[in-house]
Design a protein around this motif. Structure first.
Motif, PDB file in Angstrom:
ATOM      1  N   ILE A 113       0.837  -1.215   0.000  1.00  0.00           N
ATOM      2  CA  ILE A 113       0.000   0.000   0.000  1.00  0.00           C
ATOM      3  C   ILE A 113       0.865   1.256   0.000  1.00  0.00           C
ATOM      4  CG2 ILE A 113      -1.608   1.390   1.383  1.00  0.00           C
ATOM      5  CD1 ILE A 113      -2.930  -1.247   2.255  1.00  0.00           C
ATOM      6  N   LEU A 114       1.814   1.319   0.937  1.00  0.00           N
ATOM      7  CA  LEU A 114       2.678   2.506   1.018  1.00  0.00           C
ATOM      8  C   LEU A 114       3.687   2.536  -0.125  1.00  0.00           C
ATOM      9  CD1 LEU A 114       3.153   2.508   4.871  1.00  0.00           C
ATOM     10  CD2 LEU A 114       2.241   4.422   3.557  1.00  0.00           C
ATOM     11  N   GLY A 115       4.271   1.372  -0.442  1.00  0.00           N
ATOM     12  CA  GLY A 115       5.269   1.310  -1.506  1.00  0.00           C
ATOM     13  C   GLY A 115       4.710   1.706  -2.861  1.00  0.00           C
ATOM     14  N   SER A 116       3.492   1.240  -3.183  1.00  0.00           N
ATOM     15  CA  SER A 116       2.899   1.569  -4.490  1.00  0.00           C
ATOM     16  C   SER A 116       2.555   3.057  -4.579  1.00  0.00           C
ATOM     17  CB  SER A 116       1.659   0.706  -4.746  1.00  0.00           C
ATOM     18  OG  SER A 116       0.676   0.911  -3.755  1.00  0.00           O
ATOM     19  N   ARG A 117       2.235   3.657  -3.436  1.00  0.00           N
ATOM     20  CA  ARG A 117       1.977   5.103  -3.430  1.00  0.00           C
ATOM     21  C   ARG A 117       3.257   5.892  -3.671  1.00  0.00           C
ATOM     22  NH1 ARG A 117      -2.857   6.798   0.522  1.00  0.00           N
ATOM     23  NH2 ARG A 117      -4.307   5.153  -0.067  1.00  0.00           N
ATOM     24  N   PHE A 118       4.333   5.480  -3.006  1.00  0.00           N
ATOM     25  CA  PHE A 118       5.620   6.131  -3.246  1.00  0.00           C
ATOM     26  C   PHE A 118       6.053   5.937  -4.699  1.00  0.00           C
ATOM     27  CE2 PHE A 118       6.381   5.379   1.491  1.00  0.00           C
ATOM     28  CZ  PHE A 118       6.119   6.706   1.825  1.00  0.00           C
ATOM     29  N   TRP A 119       5.773   4.760  -5.233  1.00  0.00           N
ATOM     30  CA  TRP A 119       6.091   4.456  -6.633  1.00  0.00           C
ATOM     31  C   TRP A 119       5.293   5.361  -7.570  1.00  0.00           C
ATOM     32  CZ3 TRP A 119       9.690   2.487  -9.448  1.00  0.00           C
ATOM     33  CH2 TRP A 119       9.440   1.986 -10.735  1.00  0.00           C
ATOM     34  N   GLY A 120       3.988   5.523  -7.260  1.00  0.00           N
ATOM     35  CA  GLY A 120       3.135   6.403  -8.069  1.00  0.00           C
ATOM     36  C   GLY A 120       3.589   7.855  -7.994  1.00  0.00           C
ATOM     37  N   ALA A 121       4.125   8.253  -6.824  1.00  0.00           N
ATOM     38  CA  ALA A 121       4.613   9.634  -6.642  1.00  0.00           C
ATOM     39  C   ALA A 121       6.082   9.781  -7.049  1.00  0.00           C
ATOM     40  CB  ALA A 121       4.437  10.048  -5.184  1.00  0.00           C
ATOM     41  N   ASN A 122       6.682   8.694  -7.564  1.00  0.00           N
ATOM     42  CA  ASN A 122       8.074   8.671  -8.015  1.00  0.00           C
ATOM     43  C   ASN A 122       9.052   9.028  -6.891  1.00  0.00           C
ATOM     44  OD1 ASN A 122       9.994   8.145 -10.005  1.00  0.00           O
ATOM     45  ND2 ASN A 122      10.134  10.309 -10.582  1.00  0.00           N
ATOM     46  N   GLN A 123       8.786   8.495  -5.690  1.00  0.00           N
ATOM     47  CA  GLN A 123       9.668   8.701  -4.533  1.00  0.00           C
ATOM     48  C   GLN A 123      10.314   7.355  -4.198  1.00  0.00           C
ATOM     49  OE1 GLN A 123       6.811  10.225  -1.691  1.00  0.00           O
ATOM     50  NE2 GLN A 123       7.220  12.342  -2.261  1.00  0.00           N
ATOM     51  N   ASN A 155      13.437   6.638  -2.557  1.00  0.00           N
ATOM     52  CA  ASN A 155      14.116   6.429  -1.282  1.00  0.00           C
ATOM     53  C   ASN A 155      13.168   5.968  -0.157  1.00  0.00           C
ATOM     54  OD1 ASN A 155      16.633   6.478   0.191  1.00  0.00           O
ATOM     55  ND2 ASN A 155      15.818   8.238   1.314  1.00  0.00           N
ATOM     56  N   PRO A 156      11.967   6.562  -0.046  1.00  0.00           N
ATOM     57  CA  PRO A 156      11.033   6.070   0.968  1.00  0.00           C
ATOM     58  C   PRO A 156      10.635   4.606   0.756  1.00  0.00           C
ATOM     59  CG  PRO A 156      10.347   8.228   0.203  1.00  0.00           C
ATOM     60  CD  PRO A 156      11.451   7.779  -0.697  1.00  0.00           C
ATOM     61  N   MET A 157      10.713   4.116  -0.490  1.00  0.00           N
ATOM     62  CA  MET A 157      10.376   2.714  -0.754  1.00  0.00           C
ATOM     63  C   MET A 157      11.360   1.779  -0.049  1.00  0.00           C
ATOM     64  SD  MET A 157       9.131   2.650  -4.735  1.00  0.00           S
ATOM     65  CE  MET A 157       8.535   0.971  -4.612  1.00  0.00           C
ATOM     66  N   LYS A 158      12.629   2.173  -0.015  1.00  0.00           N
ATOM     67  CA  LYS A 158      13.635   1.380   0.709  1.00  0.00           C
ATOM     68  C   LYS A 158      13.333   1.374   2.206  1.00  0.00           C
ATOM     69  CE  LYS A 158      17.607   1.756  -2.401  1.00  0.00           C
ATOM     70  NZ  LYS A 158      19.055   2.010  -2.478  1.00  0.00           N
ATOM     71  N   LYS A 159      12.949   2.555   2.714  1.00  0.00           N
ATOM     72  CA  LYS A 159      12.676   2.678   4.146  1.00  0.00           C
ATOM     73  C   LYS A 159      11.470   1.833   4.553  1.00  0.00           C
ATOM     74  CE  LYS A 159      14.601   7.352   4.511  1.00  0.00           C
ATOM     75  NZ  LYS A 159      14.294   8.776   4.795  1.00  0.00           N
ATOM     76  N   ILE A 160      10.436   1.829   3.720  1.00  0.00           N
ATOM     77  CA  ILE A 160       9.225   1.071   4.064  1.00  0.00           C
ATOM     78  C   ILE A 160       9.494  -0.432   3.984  1.00  0.00           C
ATOM     79  CG2 ILE A 160       8.089   0.917   1.774  1.00  0.00           C
ATOM     80  CD1 ILE A 160       6.433   1.688   5.144  1.00  0.00           C
ATOM     81  N   ASN A 164       8.703 -13.061   1.432  1.00  0.00           N
ATOM     82  CA  ASN A 164       7.464 -12.343   1.125  1.00  0.00           C
ATOM     83  C   ASN A 164       7.589 -10.834   1.252  1.00  0.00           C
ATOM     84  OD1 ASN A 164       4.859 -14.079   0.554  1.00  0.00           O
ATOM     85  ND2 ASN A 164       6.214 -15.289   1.855  1.00  0.00           N
ATOM     86  N   ILE A 165       8.421 -10.353   2.160  1.00  0.00           N
ATOM     87  CA  ILE A 165       8.627  -8.897   2.248  1.00  0.00           C
ATOM     88  C   ILE A 165       9.392  -8.406   1.015  1.00  0.00           C
ATOM     89  CG2 ILE A 165       9.726  -7.022   3.526  1.00  0.00           C
ATOM     90  CD1 ILE A 165       7.183  -8.166   4.830  1.00  0.00           C
ATOM     91  N   LEU A 166      10.390  -9.159   0.585  1.00  0.00           N
ATOM     92  CA  LEU A 166      11.139  -8.776  -0.620  1.00  0.00           C
ATOM     93  C   LEU A 166      10.224  -8.792  -1.858  1.00  0.00           C
ATOM     94  CD1 LEU A 166      14.519 -10.699  -0.032  1.00  0.00           C
ATOM     95  CD2 LEU A 166      14.080  -8.233   0.248  1.00  0.00           C
ATOM     96  N   LEU A 167       9.381  -9.814  -1.963  1.00  0.00           N
ATOM     97  CA  LEU A 167       8.456  -9.889  -3.105  1.00  0.00           C
ATOM     98  C   LEU A 167       7.435  -8.759  -3.063  1.00  0.00           C
ATOM     99  CD1 LEU A 167       7.794 -13.741  -3.407  1.00  0.00           C
ATOM    100  CD2 LEU A 167       9.186 -12.312  -4.917  1.00  0.00           C
ATOM    101  N   ALA A 168       6.980  -8.383  -1.861  1.00  0.00           N
ATOM    102  CA  ALA A 168       6.024  -7.272  -1.722  1.00  0.00           C
ATOM    103  C   ALA A 168       6.664  -5.956  -2.166  1.00  0.00           C
ATOM    104  CB  ALA A 168       5.542  -7.167  -0.274  1.00  0.00           C
ATOM    105  N   SER A 169       7.926  -5.780  -1.826  1.00  0.00           N
ATOM    106  CA  SER A 169       8.650  -4.568  -2.234  1.00  0.00           C
ATOM    107  C   SER A 169       8.741  -4.491  -3.755  1.00  0.00           C
ATOM    108  CB  SER A 169      10.048  -4.554  -1.614  1.00  0.00           C
ATOM    109  OG  SER A 169       9.973  -4.656  -0.203  1.00  0.00           O
ATOM    110  N   LEU A 170       9.011  -5.622  -4.393  1.00  0.00           N
ATOM    111  CA  LEU A 170       9.074  -5.669  -5.858  1.00  0.00           C
ATOM    112  C   LEU A 170       7.695  -5.463  -6.478  1.00  0.00           C
ATOM    113  CD1 LEU A 170      11.542  -8.679  -6.259  1.00  0.00           C
ATOM    114  CD2 LEU A 170      12.054  -6.265  -6.708  1.00  0.00           C
ATOM    115  N   ARG A 171       6.649  -6.032  -5.841  1.00  0.00           N
ATOM    116  CA  ARG A 171       5.289  -5.898  -6.372  1.00  0.00           C
ATOM    117  C   ARG A 171       4.837  -4.443  -6.348  1.00  0.00           C
ATOM    118  NH1 ARG A 171       1.468  -8.980  -2.898  1.00  0.00           N
ATOM    119  NH2 ARG A 171       2.921 -10.669  -3.362  1.00  0.00           N
ATOM    120  N   SER A 172       5.333  -3.658  -5.387  1.00  0.00           N
ATOM    121  CA  SER A 172       5.007  -2.229  -5.333  1.00  0.00           C
ATOM    122  C   SER A 172       5.413  -1.525  -6.618  1.00  0.00           C
ATOM    123  CB  SER A 172       5.723  -1.561  -4.151  1.00  0.00           C
ATOM    124  OG  SER A 172       5.366  -2.166  -2.945  1.00  0.00           O
TER     125      SER A 172
END
Length: 457
Positions: free
Chosen positions: A73-83, A85-90, A148-156
Motif C-alpha cells: 500500500i505505502l510502496g505503491s503510493r511512493f512508486w506512483g509519486a516517483n519517490q 528512497n522512501p520505498m527502501k525505508k518502508i 514475502n517482504i522482498l516480493l512485496a517490495s518488488l510488487r510495489s
C-alpha cells in the motif's frame, strides 16, 4: 460515470498482475496440496496431523501477508509519486516487523508443538504426527517472512514475474523431496511426515536465496541492499504502524478465527478434519484468482491514489466491482463441477470423501460472496486509505456472529458437520451488503503525505 473504464492500460495491468500473482499463488498452494496428496496416500493420520500443523503455518502466513500488504500500500503510493528512497525505508520497516513476528511464533511452536496442536484437536494420534511435522516446519517461518517482504517490495513497482519463478522452484523441489523422503524412494530413508516437513523447509530456504540473487543481479528500477535493512527509519516506522497496524490486527483476528473454526471441526471427529483439509486446500487452489484480483487491485488503487488521481480511483472501483462478480460466478462453477474428480487423488475414507464433497458444494456457493466482498474491502477500501474498516468489519462478523453460532451448532444443538460448516462460511455472503455500501460511498479515499499525516483527498 461509466461503469467500465475505457483505458486499455488499466485492463492490461490488472489482468497481467492477476495472471502472475495468481499463478504464483497456485504454485504456492500447490506446495501444500502436494504435501496433502503425498501424505494422504501415506496415511490419513499423517494427512490430518500435517493439516493441523499447517493451520499454524496459515497463521504465520496471514501475519506476514498483513505486513506485506502494508508495504505494498505505502510502496505503491511512493512508486506512483516517483519517490524511490522512501520505498527502501518502508521495505526495511516491513522486514523488521515480519522477522519479529515469525521468530516469536517459531520459538513458541518449536518448544511447545503438542500443546499448540491440542488447541485444534483432542485426537492424540493426530497430535503425535503433527508435532513431528511442526518441530521441523517451524524453521521455515523466518525464511517465508524474508521472501514475502522482498516480493512485496518488488510488487510495489509492479515487478511480479520473479514471484512466479520463486514459487515454481519451491513446488518442484518440494514435490521431489516429498516423494523421496516420505516413502523412502531411491535409497532415501522412509521418514513419513517428518520427510514432508524437511522437504518443505529446504524448498523455503532455496526460494529465499533465489529472490536475493534476483534483486542483486536483475535490472530493476530500485536496488535493495543488505545495508538498507540494517537501520530503521523511525518516522517511516510511525507511518507504517499507523497504516499497517489495523491490517496486521485484522489478519491476526482472521487467522485466529480460522484456527478456531478448524478447532470446532477438529472436535467433531477425524472424518471432519480430513474432509475440511481436503476441501479447504482445493478451495484455496480454485480461488487463487480471487486473492490475485485483490492484490492486483491494491497495487493499481494505491498507485492511482499516490498520483492524486481521484476521478480515476472512483472509475477503477466501479469497474473492478463488476469484474469481481464475474470472477466469483466463474470460480463457483469451476469448484462445483470439479469437486468429484479431484477427490479421486485422495486415499481417505469414504466417510471423509462424502463429507468433503458436501463441504465443497457449500464453498461453491459462498465463493461468489468471497470473490466480491474480499477484494472490494481489502483491494479497494483498504488500499484506498481506510485500513481500519476491514478490521472492525471482520471482528464483528467473526466474533459476534460466525463463531458463536457455529459453536452452538456443533456443541449445543449437535448439528451435523455439514450444517456447522455452512454456518462457518455464512459471513462470506453477508459481508457483500456491507462491502457494496461502503465502497460506493467513496469516503475511504485518503492520502498519506510526506509529513506522515492522514487526510482525505
Amino acid at each position: 460515470m461509466s461503469l467500465f473504464v475505457r483505458e486499455s492500460l488499466f485492463y492490461k495491468s490488472f489482468f497481467k498482475l492477476i495472471f502472475f500473482i495468481g499463478l504464483q499463488n497456485v504454485i504456492t498452494i500447490g506446495v501444500n496440496l502436494s504435501d496433502n496428496v503425498i501424505l494422504g496416500g501415506y496415511s490419513e493420520t499423517a494427512l490430518s496431523g500435517a493439516s493441523l500443523a499447517n493451520q499454524i503455518q496459515f497463521f504465520v502466513s496471514m501475519l506476514v501477508m498483513g505486513v506485506s500488504e502494508a508495504v505494498v500500500i505505502l510502496g505503491s503510493r511512493f512508486w506512483g509519486a516517483n519517490q524511490l528512497n522512501p520505498m527502501k525505508k518502508i521495505s526495511s520497516v516491513g522486514m523488521a516487523v515480519a522477522l519479529t513476528l515469525s521468530m516469536s511464533i517459531w520459538i513458541v511452536v518449536y518448544f511447545f508443538p503438542a500443546q499448540c496442536l491440542s488447541l485444534l484437536t483432542n485426537e492424540q494420534s493426530i497430535i503425535a504426527e503433527g508435532a513431528q511435522y511442526l518441530k521441523i516446519i517451524s524453521f521455515s517461518y523466518v525464511f517465508f517472512a524474508i521472501t514475502n517482504i522482498l516480493l512485496a517490495s518488488l510488487r510495489s513497482m509492479q515487478i511480479v514475474k520473479i514471484g512466479l519463478m520463486v514459487s515454481l522452484s519451491t513446488l518442484v523441489i518440494n514435490i521431489c523431496l516429498n516423494y523421496l523422503l516420505v516413502y523412502g524412494h531411491f535409497g532415501f530413508p522412509r521418514m513419513g511426515i517428518s520427510g514432508s516437513a524437511i522437504g518443505t523447509l529446504i524448498a523455503r530456504v532455496i526460494e529465499t536465496i533465489i529472490v536475493i540473487l534476483f534483486i542483486k543481479k536483475a535490472k530493476i528500477p530500485l536496488k535493495f541492499t543488505f545495508t538498507d535493512y540494517v537501520k530503521i527509519d523511525l518516522p517511516m516506522l510511525k507511518q507504517y504502524l499507523k497504516i499497517g497496524s489495523p491490517i496486521l490486527i485484522a489478519n491476526f483476528i482472521w487467522a485466529g478465527a480460522m484456527g478456531i473454526q478448524t478447532g470446532i471441526l477438529g472436535h467433531m471427529g477425524e472424518a471432519s478434519i480430513a474432509a475440511n483439509s481436503v476441501a479447504t486446500t482445493i478451495f484455496q487452489l480454485v480461488t487463487v484468482v480471487i486473492y490475485a484480483s485483490s492484490s492486483a487491485t491494491a497495487v493499481l488503487i494505491g498507485k492511482a491514489v499516490g498520483e492524486g488521481a481521484l476521478d480515476r480511483v472512483k472509475a477503477y472501483s466501479k469497474t473492478l466491482q463488476i469484474l469481481f462478480v464475474l470472477i466469483g460466478i466463474i470460480t463457483g462453477l469451476v469448484l462445483f463441477f470439479t469437486k468429484d474428480h479431484v477427490l479421486s487423488f485422495y486415499a481417505i475414507s469414504d466417510e471423509s470423501k462424502a463429507l468433503a464433497v458436501q463441504f465443497m458444494t457449500i464453498l461453491s456457493i459462498t465463493v461468489c460472496g468471497t470473490a466480491y466482498q474480499m477484494p472490494t474491502l481489502i483491494g479497494i477500501v483498504r488500499s484506498g486509505g481506510d485500513t481500519k474498516f476491514t478490521l472492525y468489519n471482520d471482528f464483528i462478523f467473526m466474533f459476534f456472529l460466525v463463531l458463536p453460532l457455529s459453536y452452538l451448532s456443533a456443541f449445543v444443538f449437535h448439528f451435523s458437520p455439514i450444517i456447522t460448516f455452512a454456518v462457518l462460511k455464512s459471513d462470506q455472503i453477508l459481508k457483500c451488503v456491507v462491502a457494496f455500501i461502503k465502497v460506493n460511498r467513496f469516503k475511504w479515499i485518503r492520502s498519506f503525505d510526506n509529513n506522515h499525516h492522514n487526510h482525505s483527498l
